[in-house]
Design an enzyme around this catalytic site. Structure first.
Site, mmCIF file in Angstrom:
data_model
loop_
_atom_site.group_PDB
_atom_site.id
_atom_site.type_symbol
_atom_site.label_atom_id
_atom_site.label_comp_id
_atom_site.label_asym_id
_atom_site.label_seq_id
_atom_site.Cartn_x
_atom_site.Cartn_y
_atom_site.Cartn_z
ATOM 1 N N THR A 245 14.508 -26.350 -6.679
ATOM 2 C CA THR A 245 15.324 -25.934 -7.746
ATOM 3 C C THR A 245 16.663 -25.427 -7.504
ATOM 4 O O THR A 245 17.493 -25.339 -8.279
ATOM 5 C CB THR A 245 14.481 -25.203 -8.978
ATOM 6 O OG1 THR A 245 14.076 -24.044 -8.327
ATOM 7 C CG2 THR A 245 13.350 -25.971 -9.424
ATOM 8 N N ALA B 265 20.394 -24.532 -5.405
ATOM 9 C CA ALA B 265 21.429 -25.197 -5.108
ATOM 10 C C ALA B 265 21.267 -25.998 -4.102
ATOM 11 O O ALA B 265 21.751 -27.184 -3.784
ATOM 12 C CB ALA B 265 22.656 -24.334 -4.925
ATOM 13 N N VAL B 266 20.675 -25.410 -2.977
ATOM 14 C CA VAL B 266 20.753 -26.300 -1.405
ATOM 15 C C VAL B 266 19.382 -27.179 -1.752
ATOM 16 O O VAL B 266 19.593 -28.514 -1.307
ATOM 17 C CB VAL B 266 20.057 -25.330 -0.340
ATOM 18 C CG1 VAL B 266 19.495 -26.103 0.925
ATOM 19 C CG2 VAL B 266 21.375 -24.331 -0.263
ATOM 20 N N CYS C 170 25.467 -21.449 7.184
ATOM 21 C CA CYS C 170 26.391 -22.409 6.824
ATOM 22 C C CYS C 170 27.677 -22.228 7.615
ATOM 23 O O CYS C 170 28.274 -23.342 8.027
ATOM 24 C CB CYS C 170 26.724 -22.209 5.203
ATOM 25 S SG CYS C 170 26.794 -20.561 4.953
ATOM 26 N N GLN D 129 34.702 -17.528 2.331
ATOM 27 C CA GLN D 129 33.611 -18.232 1.889
ATOM 28 C C GLN D 129 33.328 -18.181 0.335
ATOM 29 O O GLN D 129 33.776 -17.508 -0.363
ATOM 30 C CB GLN D 129 32.442 -17.418 2.388
ATOM 31 C CG GLN D 129 32.249 -17.401 3.890
ATOM 32 C CD GLN D 129 31.072 -16.843 4.713
ATOM 33 O OE1 GLN D 129 31.387 -16.058 5.846
ATOM 34 N NE2 GLN D 129 30.040 -17.277 4.338
ATOM 35 N N GLY E 283 27.366 -19.761 -1.375
ATOM 36 C CA GLY E 283 26.645 -19.188 -0.233
ATOM 37 C C GLY E 283 25.497 -18.241 -1.072
ATOM 38 O O GLY E 283 24.467 -17.942 -0.266
ATOM 39 N N LYS F 249 25.201 -13.419 12.270
ATOM 40 C CA LYS F 249 24.875 -14.684 12.416
ATOM 41 C C LYS F 249 25.752 -15.964 13.182
ATOM 42 O O LYS F 249 25.302 -16.760 13.975
ATOM 43 C CB LYS F 249 24.581 -15.212 11.319
ATOM 44 C CG LYS F 249 23.259 -14.694 10.476
ATOM 45 C CD LYS F 249 23.009 -15.187 9.017
ATOM 46 C CE LYS F 249 21.903 -14.422 8.275
ATOM 47 N NZ LYS F 249 21.872 -14.794 7.111
ATOM 48 N N ARG G 1 33.897 -12.975 1.172
ATOM 49 C CA ARG G 1 33.644 -13.894 -0.183
ATOM 50 C C ARG G 1 34.954 -14.250 -1.089
ATOM 51 O O ARG G 1 35.432 -13.014 -1.297
ATOM 52 C CB ARG G 1 32.594 -13.330 -0.828
ATOM 53 C CG ARG G 1 31.990 -14.044 -2.095
ATOM 54 C CD ARG G 1 31.075 -15.188 -1.666
ATOM 55 N NE ARG G 1 29.845 -14.601 -1.206
ATOM 56 C CZ ARG G 1 28.960 -15.539 -0.629
ATOM 57 N NH1 ARG G 1 29.249 -16.630 0.085
ATOM 58 N NH2 ARG G 1 27.990 -14.966 -0.012
ATOM 59 N N HIS H 278 33.295 -23.639 2.328
ATOM 60 C CA HIS H 278 33.735 -22.647 3.115
ATOM 61 C C HIS H 278 35.037 -22.999 3.919
ATOM 62 O O HIS H 278 34.940 -23.798 4.466
ATOM 63 C CB HIS H 278 32.703 -22.141 3.835
ATOM 64 C CG HIS H 278 31.427 -21.495 3.542
ATOM 65 N ND1 HIS H 278 31.622 -21.099 2.111
ATOM 66 C CD2 HIS H 278 30.168 -20.851 4.019
ATOM 67 C CE1 HIS H 278 30.176 -20.204 1.868
ATOM 68 N NE2 HIS H 278 29.469 -20.156 2.994
#
Lengths: 344, 344
Positions: B23, B25-26, B140, B167, B171, B224, B246, B253
């Site tokens: 459910t 977004a990804v 991402c 970004q 995200g 990361k 952000r 992005h």
């Protein structure tokens, strides 16, 4: 009024101040800053285009009638703040300065002239002494960056600088901010989104172009940061690369800066230097969500500096930081008034 | 369905595919991408929380009823795409993979485990061969960057990398995008602006923090990018510094990237390499206003790369570039499906 071209011989006492380009976003802030800083103003003249002449502009000094620019009138002022195009500045600034006015030009017309001082008072006020009566006010992004880079250079020596900017729409003047607001409304309401100030639609977008492209692939905005930082810091060959990006914010520019230093540097040593640096507000308590942001830096005089950390690229000679400053204030009007204050 | 743990021995033919976290977004984009790329799906199971179970979700495969996650059911699928939290992935991914499913996890739970491949198919598809049935999908920002950095590394060798990101709110999932839209409306209408997804209000602002701060002053998001770029490119000690920011955009992005190379590099040589690089769309005609932007990169599979220029910091061993990619696609769902395609 003295006609001397030596700043040191200026009379004391209040000044007659002219602002040329008084209706624009920078011009209006110049009036506000003069008043807020209690600059000794004996008379304030607001000059604009023929089109605006006769209109009344509300200011902290009361309602003022705008006058059409007339060089013969303006050269009678003690201080002339130019918030006009480079072409206009080229045509008039030297004449006004020769007549004895202290002329501070916000355009890029004279910044790269070796004979004309380019000044951020916290960093190179010394350039004012012995200079002529025409002073260049730096590019906004540069002024904001050097307030932090100057003290770091003095303490640790700058070897390399990499800057990525997050620039507000105020850089394109009041029209830029208006286009952001109007087109954001259009997008949210499902109406067509257009652009005229910016090359592409700005709402919920970014544009990695500010000013025209140069032969080397950099924009003129990016090269201004390189050229002007070198001149202000007195490091003629400083390797500095900038990527200048317009983002959908109103009036504070942010910059991610990576530096390599000549001397070893630590975040604590850098913080100690920046805590005492004039024009800097150390905003660096990340665990509590405290770091520079447009939300907090807008409409403030000081440049917020934070996110200070040892970087992973230049070892113990490297530092990353994030700065945010009001484009219309430290990036333009405040710095111009600060230059005028050097003459008091 | 085979229970073998050797990818090479998988049966050909269509696959039973489960999406866990369907459910979000990804998760929704994973369904779209499977359909758009004609992945051979014999059965599609959409799994979500108890709260969502029984609800119907529209998909390109028709209306699908969401099921509550049940490990015993999900382990019967051939391919399991996890768009869930790291804790959830840690609890279930190894079991599902042991049962023979190809498990592709979008969380950071397994990315730094030397025994678990971390794959961007355009760059290190070879890591899939001989790996187990559990594969980590990268961060991402990293996925978008390495599509450009991989070919440049192969051609010129990477010595140092400096990244500043721009970004999008996606995200932080669908809630992030919704907060941007709702709070922007509030600000434009003069209503109070609040924040719950983001640490500070995001409309017309930026936030130089994504994920939690580490002891070294970098955020986890920034580290990361360092850790994952090193692993994917196979350069364990690559000096890479990232500043992750952000900004108020929806789903693409952008990244300003400065590199120092081992071999000399020119913009033309880099363009030639990137023009042939899979997953890259060279968007580099600045004189005509053509460069990467969220406006054009959003909802596209390819990562836009442009603003390629020799940089002023590393001489003929330096390059600056600007990249922009869809966070939900190459940054998440597309890359996960591409990994699954390696097993066909």
């Amino acid at each position: 009024m003295s006609n001397s071209s030596n700043p040191a011989s200026r009379n004391a006492g209040p000044r007659r101040v002219a602002i040329v380009g008084a209706t624009g976003a920078v011009g209006r802030e110049m009036v506000n800053v003069l008043h807020d800083r209690k600059f000794p103003v004996s008379e304030l003249g607001l000059f604009a285009s023929e089109r605006s002449a006769g209109k009344v502009q509300e200011t902290p000094y009361g309602a003022k009638t705008l006058q059409a620019f007339d060089a013969d009138v303006v050269k009678g002022y003690d201080v002339v703040l130019l918030a006009v195009s480079g072409d206009f500045a080229k045509a008039h600034a030297p004449t006004l300065a020769s007549a004895g006015a202290l002329v501070i030009d916000n355009s890029s017309a004279f910044r790269y002239d070796d004979n004309i001082p380019l000044i951020v008072p916290e960093i190179n006020a010394h350039a004012f002494q012995g200079g002529g009566r025409l002073i260049a006010n730096p590019n906004c992004t540069t002024a904001i960056a050097v307030v932090a880079l100057g003290p770091l250079h003095k303490a640790f020596g700058l070897k390399r600088v990499i800057v990525s900017t997050y620039q507000a729409t105020s850089g394109a003047g009041a029209e830029g901010m208006a286009e952001l607001e109007e087109q954001t409304r259009n997008q949210l309401e499902g109406r067509p989104v257009t652009n005229s100030v910016f090359r592409h639609p700005i709402p919920f977008n970014l544009i990695p172009q500010i000013d025209a492209f140069q032969d080397n692939g950099y924009t003129k905005e990016e090269m201004k940061v390189t050229w002007e930082t070198r001149k202000i810091l007195g490091i003629p060959d400083l390797p500095l690369s900038c990527t200048a990006v317009r983002i959908p914010t109103y009036r504070a520019h942010s910059e991610a800066i990576t530096i390599e230093t000549i001397q070893p540097v630590t975040p604590d040593a850098a913080r100690a230097v920046l805590a005492d640096a004039p024009g800097v507000k150390l905003v660096d308590d990340p665990a509590n969500g405290v770091y520079p942001m447009p939300l907090t830096a807008a409409s403030q005089y000081d440049v917020e500096v934070g996110r200070i950390r040892a970087n992973l690229v230049f070892g113990d000679h490297g530092l990353d930081l994030f700065v945010c400053g009001d484009q219309l204030l430290k990036g333009a009007a405040l710095n111009a008034v600060q230059i005028a204050e050097l003459d008091l």
